[in-house]
Design a protein around this motif. Sequence first.
Motif, PDB file in Angstrom:
ATOM      1  N   TRP A  47     -35.898  74.611 -89.625  1.00 49.02           N
ATOM      2  CA  TRP A  47     -36.276  73.584 -90.607  1.00 49.02           C
ATOM      3  C   TRP A  47     -36.318  74.156 -92.023  1.00 49.02           C
ATOM      4  O   TRP A  47     -36.007  73.456 -92.986  1.00 49.02           O
ATOM      5  CB  TRP A  47     -37.618  72.957 -90.234  1.00 49.02           C
ATOM      6  CG  TRP A  47     -37.469  72.015 -89.080  1.00 49.02           C
ATOM      7  CD1 TRP A  47     -37.938  72.189 -87.819  1.00 49.02           C
ATOM      8  CD2 TRP A  47     -36.750  70.780 -89.085  1.00 49.02           C
ATOM      9  NE1 TRP A  47     -37.567  71.132 -87.041  1.00 49.02           N
ATOM     10  CE2 TRP A  47     -36.839  70.246 -87.790  1.00 49.02           C
ATOM     11  CE3 TRP A  47     -36.045  70.072 -90.048  1.00 49.02           C
ATOM     12  CZ2 TRP A  47     -36.262  69.038 -87.431  1.00 49.02           C
ATOM     13  CZ3 TRP A  47     -35.455  68.861 -89.694  1.00 49.02           C
ATOM     14  CH2 TRP A  47     -35.563  68.360 -88.405  1.00 49.02           C
ATOM     15  N   THR A  49     -34.047  72.602 -94.995  1.00 46.09           N
ATOM     16  CA  THR A  49     -34.669  72.162 -96.247  1.00 46.09           C
ATOM     17  C   THR A  49     -34.050  72.878 -97.443  1.00 46.09           C
ATOM     18  O   THR A  49     -33.745  72.246 -98.462  1.00 46.09           O
ATOM     19  CB  THR A  49     -36.190  72.424 -96.207  1.00 46.09           C
ATOM     20  OG1 THR A  49     -36.728  71.790 -95.052  1.00 46.09           O
ATOM     21  CG2 THR A  49     -36.875  71.890 -97.437  1.00 46.09           C
ATOM     22  N   GLU A  70     -37.902  77.331 -84.391  1.00 45.28           N
ATOM     23  CA  GLU A  70     -37.873  76.005 -85.007  1.00 45.28           C
ATOM     24  C   GLU A  70     -38.240  76.059 -86.488  1.00 45.28           C
ATOM     25  O   GLU A  70     -37.633  75.373 -87.319  1.00 45.28           O
ATOM     26  CB  GLU A  70     -38.830  75.068 -84.261  1.00 45.28           C
ATOM     27  CG  GLU A  70     -38.714  73.634 -84.723  1.00 45.28           C
ATOM     28  CD  GLU A  70     -39.574  72.692 -83.917  1.00 45.28           C
ATOM     29  OE1 GLU A  70     -39.536  71.495 -84.223  1.00 45.28           O
ATOM     30  OE2 GLU A  70     -40.289  73.143 -83.001  1.00 45.28           O
TER      31      GLU A  70
END
Length: 96
Positions: free
Chosen positions: A12, A16, A8
């Motif tokens: 992310w 980003t 995870e």
Amino acid sequence: PFTRKLPEFKFWLAVTKGTCVSFFMTFFAVFDVPVFWPILLMYFGVLFFMTMRRQVAHMYKHKYVPISWGKAKYKNAGAENSMFGGGMAGAKGRSE
């Protein structure tokens, strides 16, 4: 234990980075490339169907049918043929 293909945090972090880079690129005219929308739509369709074909093949491999036309009907489903009449009739425990 179960290990994910993409953790995870890495997901992310990549999201980003991609968002920041794409936002930064909007300030420069060199990246303002004209796109003919029918080609973009066709590209989306090809990617979607190729991905879905792979996913459905994976589902069939693991004996999961993604589309069924109606609910399976079983013979004597719901019939109470046991000694106690089925259900919780003969169970011990809380009574009302």
